[in-house]
Design an enzyme around this catalytic site. Sequence first.
Site, short mmCIF file in Angstrom:
data_model
loop_
_atom_site.label_atom_id
_atom_site.label_comp_id
_atom_site.label_asym_id
_atom_site.label_seq_id
_atom_site.Cartn_x
_atom_site.Cartn_y
_atom_site.Cartn_z
N GLY A 260 0.78 -1.24 0.00
CA GLY A 260 0.00 0.00 0.00
C GLY A 260 0.81 1.28 0.00
N GLN A 261 2.12 1.19 -0.20
CA GLN A 261 2.92 2.41 -0.27
C GLN A 261 2.48 3.23 -1.48
OE1 GLN A 261 4.11 -0.67 -0.06
NE2 GLN A 261 5.69 -0.82 1.51
N LYS A 262 2.59 4.52 -1.36
CA LYS A 262 2.14 5.43 -2.41
C LYS A 262 2.72 5.07 -3.78
CE LYS A 262 0.73 10.13 -2.52
NZ LYS A 262 0.53 11.23 -1.63
#
Length: 182
Positions: free
Chosen positions: A70-72
């Site tokens: 879910g990191q940008k």
Amino acid sequence: MGLLKLLRSLKADQTNDLRVLLLGLDNAGKTTILKALASEDITHINPTQGFNVKSVRCCNWNLTVWDIGGQKTIRQFWRNYYENTSVLIYVIDSSDVERIEEASLELNNLLEDEKLHNVPVLIYANKQDLALAAHPSEISDMMDLTKIRHRAWQIQACSASRGEGLTDGIDWVIKQTQTKKK
């Protein structure tokens, strides 16, 4: 004749398969949820840099769960996993209210994608065991979830680290899938 009978019985006992997409912002608890559902050790979890995929058997259903980081910088690649998704599970860190708006924006982007059209959405309000955790109804209000139309959705309180609320969410997922099949 014995082999034919055995093959028929195996075919009759086949499980139903679901392709589950597990998404949410980084540090929401997606991998912990996946490992808890698979009855694996959750003491040492590292941030997901790409994806994890596990097969979880539950109530005569085989769930193939795709846990995508879910990191940008990874979110732009989520769309590569939308195809043939049966259910979307979106995880919210209930104790991080400062990122609820960002989580809401990402969820809305998911819901607008044609490949996820009519896909049921389970929203796990994770980390309910923490003192600062917002209640699911508060999260629903902050994210304006009641505006979700034309698809089934549910927000479920859970604590992945304690294993609480996870099976309730999966029960809802299975119920939605059975309803869709009828």
